[in-house]
Write an enzyme that holds these catalytic residues in place. Structure first.
Site, PDB file in Angstrom:
ATOM      1  CB  CYS A   3      -3.617   3.181  -1.700  1.00  0.00           C
ATOM      2  SG  CYS A   3      -4.678   4.609  -1.471  1.00  0.00           S
TER       3      CYS A   3
ATOM      4  CG  HIS B 281      -1.950   0.987   1.329  1.00  0.00           C
ATOM      5  ND1 HIS B 281      -1.704   2.311   1.630  1.00  0.00           N
ATOM      6  CD2 HIS B 281      -3.289   0.891   1.145  1.00  0.00           C
ATOM      7  CE1 HIS B 281      -2.845   2.977   1.646  1.00  0.00           C
ATOM      8  NE2 HIS B 281      -3.831   2.149   1.350  1.00  0.00           N
TER       9      HIS B 281
ATOM     10  CE  LYS C 103      -7.501  -0.412   5.731  1.00  0.00           C
ATOM     11  NZ  LYS C 103      -8.333   0.015   4.605  1.00  0.00           N
TER      12      LYS C 103
ATOM     13  CD  GLN D 151      -6.782  -4.770   3.790  1.00  0.00           C
ATOM     14  OE1 GLN D 151      -7.695  -5.559   3.955  1.00  0.00           O
ATOM     15  NE2 GLN D 151      -7.000  -3.492   3.512  1.00  0.00           N
TER      16      GLN D 151
ATOM     17  CG  ASP E 179       0.394  -2.278   6.391  1.00  0.00           C
ATOM     18  OD1 ASP E 179      -0.504  -2.348   7.259  1.00  0.00           O
ATOM     19  OD2 ASP E 179       0.229  -1.690   5.297  1.00  0.00           O
TER      20      ASP E 179
END
Length: 420
Positions: free
Chosen positions: A378, A135, A238, A215, A212
């Site tokens: 993104c 991202h 999220k 997700q 990261d």
């Protein structure tokens, strides 16, 4: 229409009743089919109620007041930190830093390393490693750091089937590498990355590891100790929480040694006109009034997800994703960008439909009440890698159903007929 997927791995559809927006009717009486949870999840009533309760009964600034409501607000805010620490199996609550989103968390890490003293300092003699599937939030901060310090930015490429190409891992991660930062699950490709191989190589050369997990945290159990990372970033909105709240987890000894990124109230120990000393972590990195209500909402979201069970959520999403991948491959002229099986794959599926522009696909699906994301998500370098301008992305969550997958497939057939 093919029969609906059934199986013990699917969550009870009664969960959907917790999410008010899923009952909304749009476009000539069509009930919304929400397939954009990778961009932001819907919020259950339990989270909305917690936000209302905070603002109606406990609204005050934290840490400073000695009156009842301020002490209640502080207890709720710090209680949310305790909940997040338990949710990710952090060794200490003091390793959990609240930010406004994952982007700020990743920028915080990049700036700490840019300002740090040895042995952590990133400078013109060192290297930074990322991947081509990141991202933008895990690309741009490292580009900025590289531009400021002269450090060399390197990255892993992608295979044709949407996986990381680790064939040259020893050449990418070298003795000069100071930081390796990569996504656990791709927001565009859906790929679940092989953490162990990257961790092993990073540890061999003494590089710090930043993950990261934006997700990942909403969709699967997240254990920061098992990951063996040095930093883990994710965002609240999220994972059923409100917008405006993110998390950076960092190892205690690193947070003690690294300098703060933002200065102001609450992050200090003492201040004079000549110099200042800083509070211990996590407050060292939380300058000013923090996102109090948002943290309370995130705590409620953690309670909600934990009550269901992250293992059950992961199993449900795997079943939905497996079904969706199979059904989408039945659509003529549709090409999935990324893994075409459910193995080591998250619940975001990006695709192109013949030569129909993704924005047109999205608009026609919207007329059917189907909400998907279109664009480069993104993650423009991924689109460049696969020679496409953009994709349509359908993404699923704990409230997604096989019937919604079927609605998407029917909607795509309507798109194909519309454009002839």
């Amino acid at each position: 229409m093919p029969g609906l997927l059934t199986g013990s791995h699917l969550l009870d559809e009664a969960i959907r009743k917790d999410f008010p927006l899923l009952d909304r009717v749009v476009h000539d009486g069509k009930k919304i089919v929400y397939l954009d949870s990778a961009a932001t999840s819907q919020k259950p009533r339990q989270v909305l109620d917690a936000l209302n309760e905070y603002y109606e009964r406990h609204n005050a600034n934290v840490h400073r007041g000695v009156y009842t409501v301020a002490e209640e607000a502080t207890a709720l805010y710090e209680g949310a930190r305790d909940k997040v620490a338990a949710f990710i199996n952090a060794p200490s609550r003091d390793e959990v830093i609240f930010t406004k989103n994952a982007s700020e968390s990743l920028n915080l890490v990049a700036n700490m390393l840019g300002w740090a003293d040895e042995p952590y300092r990133v400078d013109h003699e060192t290297e930074i490693v990322i991947t081509e599937m990141e991202h933008h939030s895990n690309i741009v901060p490292w580009q900025l750091l590289s531009q400021r310090t002269g450090a060399k930015l390197k990255w892993f490429g992608l295979t044709d089937d949407g996986r990381l190409d680790l064939s040259n891992i020893d050449e990418i991660i070298t003795e000069k590498t100071k930081i390796v930062s990569f996504t656990l699950v791709s927001n565009l490709l859906g790929t679940v990355n092989p953490v162990e191989a990257i961790v092993r190589r990073a540890q061999e050369v003494g590089a710090l590891l930043c993950i990261d997990a934006s997700q990942a945290a909403p969709h699967m159990p997240l254990d920061v100790q098992a990951l063996q990372a040095d930093f883990v970033a994710f965002t609240g909105h999220k994972m059923c929480g409100p917008t405006g709240i993110g998390v950076l987890w960092g190892r205690q000894e690193l947070l003690e040694d690294l300098p703060p990124f933002l200065g102001g109230g609450e992050m200090i120990e003492t201040v004079s006109m000549h110099s200042s000393t800083y509070a211990p972590a996590p407050h060292k990195f939380e300058a000013g009034t923090p996102p109090i209500a948002q943290a309370v909402g995130l705590g409620a979201a953690v309670d909600y997800l934990s009550a269901i069970g992250m293992d059950k959520i992961a199993a449900h999403e795997h079943a939905i994703t497996e079904y969706a991948v199979k059904r989408l491959q039945e659509v003529p002229d549709l090409r999935i960008i990324g893994p075409t099986t459910a193995e080591d794959r998250g619940a975001a599926i990006s695709f192109v439909l013949g030569d129909i522009h993704p924005h047109d696909v999205g608009q026609v699906l919207d007329e059917q009440g189907i909400a998907v994301r279109v664009g480069h998500h993104c993650a423009r370098p991924v689109c460049l890698r696969y020679g496409i301008p953009a994709t349509t992305r359908a993404s699923f969550y704990l409230y997604s159903t096989p019937a919604e997958v079927d609605a998407l497939v029917d909607g795509l057939e309507h798109v194909r007929n519309f454009f002839g």
